[in-house]
Design an enzyme around this catalytic site. Structure first.
Site, PDB file in Angstrom:
ATOM      1  N   ARG A   1       6.981  -0.849  -7.491  1.00 40.72           N
ATOM      2  CA  ARG A   1       6.401   0.486  -7.627  1.00 40.72           C
ATOM      3  C   ARG A   1       5.088   0.337  -8.461  1.00 40.72           C
ATOM      4  NH1 ARG A   1      10.869   2.888 -11.857  1.00 40.72           N
ATOM      5  NH2 ARG A   1      10.489   4.786 -10.774  1.00 40.72           N
TER       6      ARG A   1
ATOM      7  N   SER B   1       4.798   0.370  -2.685  1.00 40.45           N
ATOM      8  CA  SER B   1       5.200   1.760  -2.882  1.00 40.45           C
ATOM      9  C   SER B   1       6.712   1.852  -2.795  1.00 40.45           C
ATOM     10  CB  SER B   1       4.567   2.647  -1.810  1.00 40.45           C
ATOM     11  OG  SER B   1       5.150   3.929  -1.809  1.00 40.45           O
ATOM     12  N   ARG B   2       7.288   2.727  -3.614  1.00 42.35           N
ATOM     13  CA  ARG B   2       8.738   2.893  -3.593  1.00 42.35           C
ATOM     14  C   ARG B   2       9.226   3.442  -2.261  1.00 42.35           C
ATOM     15  NH1 ARG B   2      10.318   6.489  -8.617  1.00 42.35           N
ATOM     16  NH2 ARG B   2      12.338   6.291  -7.635  1.00 42.35           N
ATOM     17  N   VAL B   3       8.422   4.313  -1.642  1.00 46.28           N
ATOM     18  CA  VAL B   3       8.889   4.990  -0.432  1.00 46.28           C
ATOM     19  C   VAL B   3       8.194   4.501   0.825  1.00 46.28           C
ATOM     20  CG1 VAL B   3       9.590   7.049  -1.672  1.00 46.28           C
ATOM     21  CG2 VAL B   3       7.255   6.860  -0.841  1.00 46.28           C
TER      22      VAL B   3
END
Length: 449
Positions: free
Chosen positions: A288, A312-314
C-alpha cells in the site's frame, strides 16, 4: 442403583448443547512481521486474529482472496501452513489505574516482571474521536515546570505540541521533566486535600528506543517518585515494525480511559519519526505505498514514481472501467522496459522486437512526465493513453512525445470537448466511443507536424 440412574438422567436432562461457529484459515505467506491468510471469509478490519502460540495478528488489509495482518509478537514462532482463527474482537488493550507504575508492551502485557496487570477493563485501539462540537476549548494549563515554556510557550490540556530538534538536543528531557512535574503537582494536591484539582496522569510511549534508554527513563521517574502516576508503553528497537506501528495507538487508548472517567492524561510519543519509519515498512510489505525514487527524479522523470515497487491495496477495483480498458497492460510494459533498458546498458546487440519494446517504454515514460500543480482530468488521461496504446505515438520521436501530448490535449479540450464529455459520462469505452476516439486521433495525426 436406581438413585445412580436418576442422578445420571438428571445430569443429562440439565445438560445444554450449543453449536459454536468459528472461522478458521491458514497462513499462506509469512515474513517481516506480516502474514497473508487464506480462508478467513468473515474477518473484519482491525480484528484480532489468533495465530497460535499466544500470538495475535491485526487485520489491516481485506482483499479478494486473502487477508493481510500485522503480527503483534514473535513471528519467528509461526510457520506457513499454520492455522489462523478469527476472534470476533477488535484489537483491545487493558486500561485503567491498574496500569499506573507499570511497564507494558503494545498489547498492554506487563514486561516489568511485577506480575499481572490488575485491570479487567479494555479499550479498542481504534476508536472514533469525539466531534469538534463536543470538545471544550483549551483553557487549563499543563505546567511543565520548565520556565521558558510555561512563561512564553504555554501548553494547555487538550492540545498537541510537537517538540523538534537535532539529535541529543534535549527533546526527551523536556518530556520527562514535564512528567515529573505532574507527579509533584498531583502529590501536592492530594496532600492538601484539593478536590478541585484534576490530576494529570502520564503515559510515556517509547517507540523503537534502545532498551538502555528506556531503562534510564524508568530509573529517573522512579527516583523522582513519578512512576505511581505514569504508564510506560515500550516497543523497543528490537521489536518488529508492526509492534512499533501499533504503540502510539495503544498509548492513546490508555489515555482515553482517563479522559472518559473525568481525569486528564498527558501522552508522550518518543518519537513519531521512528513511528513513521515503522509505518513505511508495514505499508511496503502490505503493498500500500506509492514509492518515489531519487534516481528517477534526477533523470527528469517527475513525478518520480517507481511503478515496479508502487502498489495499491485495491488495484483496478477502484479504477473507472475506461481507465482499466486502456491502462491494463501499462504497468507490465513499464516493468519490462526497465529490465530491458538495464540489460541494454551492457552494449549487447538487441533484436528488433526488443528495441521496439524499449522505444515503446521510453514513450510511455515521456507521457507520464507531468509538471507540478497541473492535474490532468481523467477523460484526457484515458484519451492520451488510448492513443499511446494504439500506436499513434510510435512514429513520434521520443524527444517530441511531450509536444505531441500537449498539442493533442489542446486539440481535445478545445475542439473535441463533446468526446471528452462522453468519456466522463459513460466511464467506459464502448465500441461506438472507441470508433469516435479513433476518428479524432486520426484527424489530429494528419494535422500534427
Amino acid at each position: 442403583m436406581a438413585d445412580l440412574l436418576q442422578e445420571i438422567e438428571a445430569q443429562i436432562a440439565g445438560a445444554k448443547t450449543a453449536a459454536a461457529k468459528q472461522n478458521v484459515g491458514i497462513i499462506r505467506e509469512l515474513g517481516d512481521g506480516v502474514a497473508k491468510l487464506e480462508g478467513l471469509t468473515d474477518a473484519m478490519l482491525n480484528e484480532m486474529i489468533d495465530l497460535g502460540n499466544g500470538i495475535t495478528g491485526l487485520v489491516l488489509n481485506l482483499e479478494e482472496t486473502d487477508v493481510g495482518v500485522i503480527i503483534l509478537g514473535d513471528y519467528t514462532q509461526l510457520k506457513e501452513g499454520g492455522e489462523a482463527r478469527t476472534t470476533g474482537k477488535l484489537l483491545q488493550v487493558p486500561v485503567g489505574k491498574g496500569l499506573l507504575e507499570r511497564v507494558v508492551n503494545v498489547l498492554g502485557q506487563p514486561v516489568d516482571g511485577k506480575g499481572p496487570i490488575k485491570s479487567d477493563i479494555t479499550y479498542p485501539v481504534e476508536k472514533i474521536a469525539p466531534g469538534i462540537a463536543r470538545r471544550r476549548s483549551v483553557d487549563q494549563p499543563v505546567q511543565t515546570g520548565i520556565m521558558p515554556i510555561d512563561a512564553m510557550i504555554p501548553i494547555g490540556r487538550g492540545q498537541r505540541e510537537l517538540i523538534i530538534g537535532d539529535r541529543a538536543t534535549g527533546k526527551t528531557t523536556i518530556c520527562i521533566d514535564t512528567i515529573i512535574n505532574q507527579a509533584r503537582l498531583n502529590k501536592a494536591a492530594e496532600a492538601a486535600g484539593d478536590k478541585a484539582y484534576r490530576p494529570l496522569y502520564c503515559i510515556y510511549v517509547a517507540i523503537a528506543q534502545k532498551q538502555s534508554t528506556v531503562a534510564r527513563v524508568i530509573s529517573v521517574l522512579e527516583e523522582a517518585g513519578a512512576m505511581p502516576y505514569t504508564i510506560i508503553v515500550d516497543s523497543p528497537a528490537s521489536d518488529s515494525a508492526a509492534n512499533q506501528y501499533i504503540a502510539p495507538y495503544a498509548g492513546a487508548a490508555m489515555g482515553e480511559w482517563f479522559m472518559d472517567n473525568g481525569m486528564d492524561a498527558l501522552i508522550v510519543y518518543d518519537d513519531l519519526s521512528k513511528h513513521a519509519v515503522a509505518y513505511r515498512q508495514v505499508s511496503l510489505v502490505l503493498k500500500r505505498q506509492i514509492y518515489l525514487e531519487t534516481d528517477l527524479f534526477y533523470q527528469g522523470v517527475r513525478p518520480a514514481i517507481n511503478v515496479g515497487l508502487s502498489v495499491s491495496r485495491v488495484g483496478s477495483a477502484a479504477q473507472l472501467k475506461a481507465m482499466k480498458q486502456v491502462a491494463g497492460q501499462l504497468k507490465g510494459d513499464l516493468a519490462q522496459f526497465r529490465e530491458l533498458a538495464a540489460f541494454a546498458q551492457f552494449g549487447s546487440e538487441l533484436d528488433a522486437k526488443t528495441l521496439a519494446q524499449i522505444d515503446r517504454g521510453k514513450r510511455i515514460m515521456e507521457i507520464f512526465k507531468q509538471p507540478q500543480y497541473n492535474p490532468i482530468p481523467v477523460d484526457v488521461q484515458v484519451a492520451v493513453i488510448w492513443a499511446m496504446q494504439n500506436g499513434y505515438l510510435d512514429q513520434v520521436p521520443v524527444e517530441r512525445v511531450k509536444e505531441f501530448q500537449t498539442k493533442f490535449t489542446e486539440f481535445l479540450t478545445t475542439r473535441k470537448a463533446a468526446l471528452l464529455a462522453k468519456i466522463e459520462k459513460e466511464k467506459a469505452l464502448s465500441d461506438a466511443l472507441t470508433a469516435e476516439l479513433k476518428t479524432v486521433a486520426d484527424e489530429f495525426k494528419q494535422t500534427w507536424k
